[in-house]
Scaffold this motif. Structure first.
Motif, PDB file in Angstrom:
ATOM      1  N   GLN A   1      -2.012 -37.098 -12.146  1.00  0.00           N
ATOM      2  CA  GLN A   1      -3.348 -37.745 -12.119  1.00  0.00           C
ATOM      3  C   GLN A   1      -3.583 -38.117 -13.704  1.00  0.00           C
ATOM      4  N   ALA A   2      -3.666 -39.205 -14.191  1.00  0.00           N
ATOM      5  CA  ALA A   2      -3.980 -39.564 -15.444  1.00  0.00           C
ATOM      6  C   ALA A   2      -5.506 -39.678 -15.614  1.00  0.00           C
ATOM      7  N   GLU A   3      -6.348 -39.442 -14.647  1.00  0.00           N
ATOM      8  CA  GLU A   3      -7.880 -39.493 -14.902  1.00  0.00           C
ATOM      9  C   GLU A   3      -8.484 -38.897 -13.619  1.00  0.00           C
TER      10      GLU A   3
ATOM     11  N   VAL B   1       2.177 -41.739 -10.382  1.00  0.00           N
ATOM     12  CA  VAL B   1       1.765 -41.673 -11.360  1.00  0.00           C
ATOM     13  C   VAL B   1       0.465 -42.537 -11.473  1.00  0.00           C
ATOM     14  N   THR B   2      -0.925 -41.976 -11.413  1.00  0.00           N
ATOM     15  CA  THR B   2      -1.929 -42.919 -11.000  1.00  0.00           C
ATOM     16  C   THR B   2      -2.436 -43.827 -12.507  1.00  0.00           C
TER      17      THR B   2
ATOM     18  N   TYR C   1     -10.184 -39.083  -6.872  1.00  0.00           N
ATOM     19  CA  TYR C   1      -9.168 -39.975  -7.049  1.00  0.00           C
ATOM     20  C   TYR C   1      -8.230 -39.863  -6.231  1.00  0.00           C
ATOM     21  N   GLN C   2      -7.642 -38.514  -6.147  1.00  0.00           N
ATOM     22  CA  GLN C   2      -6.609 -38.091  -5.405  1.00  0.00           C
ATOM     23  C   GLN C   2      -6.674 -38.679  -3.904  1.00  0.00           C
ATOM     24  N   GLY C   3      -7.952 -38.698  -3.404  1.00  0.00           N
ATOM     25  CA  GLY C   3      -8.075 -39.039  -2.027  1.00  0.00           C
ATOM     26  C   GLY C   3      -7.630 -40.367  -1.697  1.00  0.00           C
ATOM     27  N   LEU C   4      -7.631 -41.381  -2.704  1.00  0.00           N
ATOM     28  CA  LEU C   4      -7.415 -42.853  -2.622  1.00  0.00           C
ATOM     29  C   LEU C   4      -5.875 -42.844  -1.984  1.00  0.00           C
ATOM     30  N   PHE C   5      -4.977 -41.997  -2.837  1.00  0.00           N
ATOM     31  CA  PHE C   5      -3.916 -42.281  -2.618  1.00  0.00           C
ATOM     32  C   PHE C   5      -3.298 -41.326  -1.189  1.00  0.00           C
TER      33      PHE C   5
END
Length: 226
Positions: free
Chosen positions: A7-9, A59-60, A22-26
């Motif tokens: 996670q780059a942000e 990689v986000t 953000y992780q939840g979107l993936f």
């Protein structure tokens, strides 16, 4: 199958309150396939010690540029090269697409044509695929290992593959109507021209195929698991 998210942000507090982490979107993009997840905050210099800590890697996106002088960029590139060498499946989205290309010998630049925001139609392996995008940087020179799978009039190198195990997208399949609409409203007055944000809002009623791309990404992970 465990997916490691590099996670780059992370979203700021107001965005997390609206959209979750953000992780939840993936996780939503890839739901239905029995995956488990572990995330590493690469901005905070968190990186896996060994590639076997996950069976597939993603990689986000990030607001950082792959070419910028951040302390975490070089270690992330080293990790990407190790994943690529390991033969484990690797996926990159937006910044992830760019940093993977850069790590493997390509070049990323800020696009002279400006921003790409909201719904755009990509030609991917012979068919039109509408997806939401949010970027200014682009991959302008491909690594020798890459082959182009998709492009648009705005972005020549929009979808890339690396052998059988690497798959990267410049657009954001994880950005559905809710996410794109939120950013189109929340980021007014910032770096993105108001006209592009308004166009993104005006196109929210049109369909996109992020879910279909999510199914393709899931299949990529499952077909290439070690």
């Amino acid at each position: 199958m465990r997916i490691g998210i590099l996670q780059a942000e992370e979203f700021d507090a107001p965005t997390q309150a609206a959209l979750g982490p953000y992780q939840g979107l993936f996780e939503r993009l890839l739901e239905g396939h029995g995956f488990s997840y572990r995330a590493w905050n690469v901005e905070a210099m968190e990186l896996p010690d060994h590639m076997d800590e996950a069976e597939g890697w993603l990689v986000t996106g990030s607001t950082a540029g792959a070419y910028e002088d951040h302390a975490w960029i070089a270690p992330l590139e080293n990790t990407i090269r190790a994943i690529h060498a390991s033969g484990k499946p690797l996926v990159g989205i937006c910044f992830g697409h760019q940093i993977i290309a850069q790590a493997l010998g390509g070049r990323v630049e800020k696009h002279a044509g400006g921003w790409c925001v909201g719904r755009h139609v990509y030609q991917i392996e012979g068919r039109d695929v509408p997806l939401n995008a949010w970027h200014q940087d682009q991959v302008v020179a491909l690594p020798s290992a890459a082959r182009r799978l998709g492009q648009s009039p705005f972005c020549e190198n929009a979808v890339l593959a690396y052998g059988d195990t690497g798959l990267t997208y410049q657009p954001h399949p994880e950005f559905d109507t809710e996410v794109t609409g939120y950013f189109a409203r929340a980021l007014k007055g910032g770096a993105v021209p108001e006209s592009l944000l308004s166009e993104a809002e005006d196109s929210l009623h049109l369909p996109t195929e992020g879910s279909m791309v999510g199914q393709q990404i899931a299949a990529h992970f499952l077909q290439n698991r070690g």
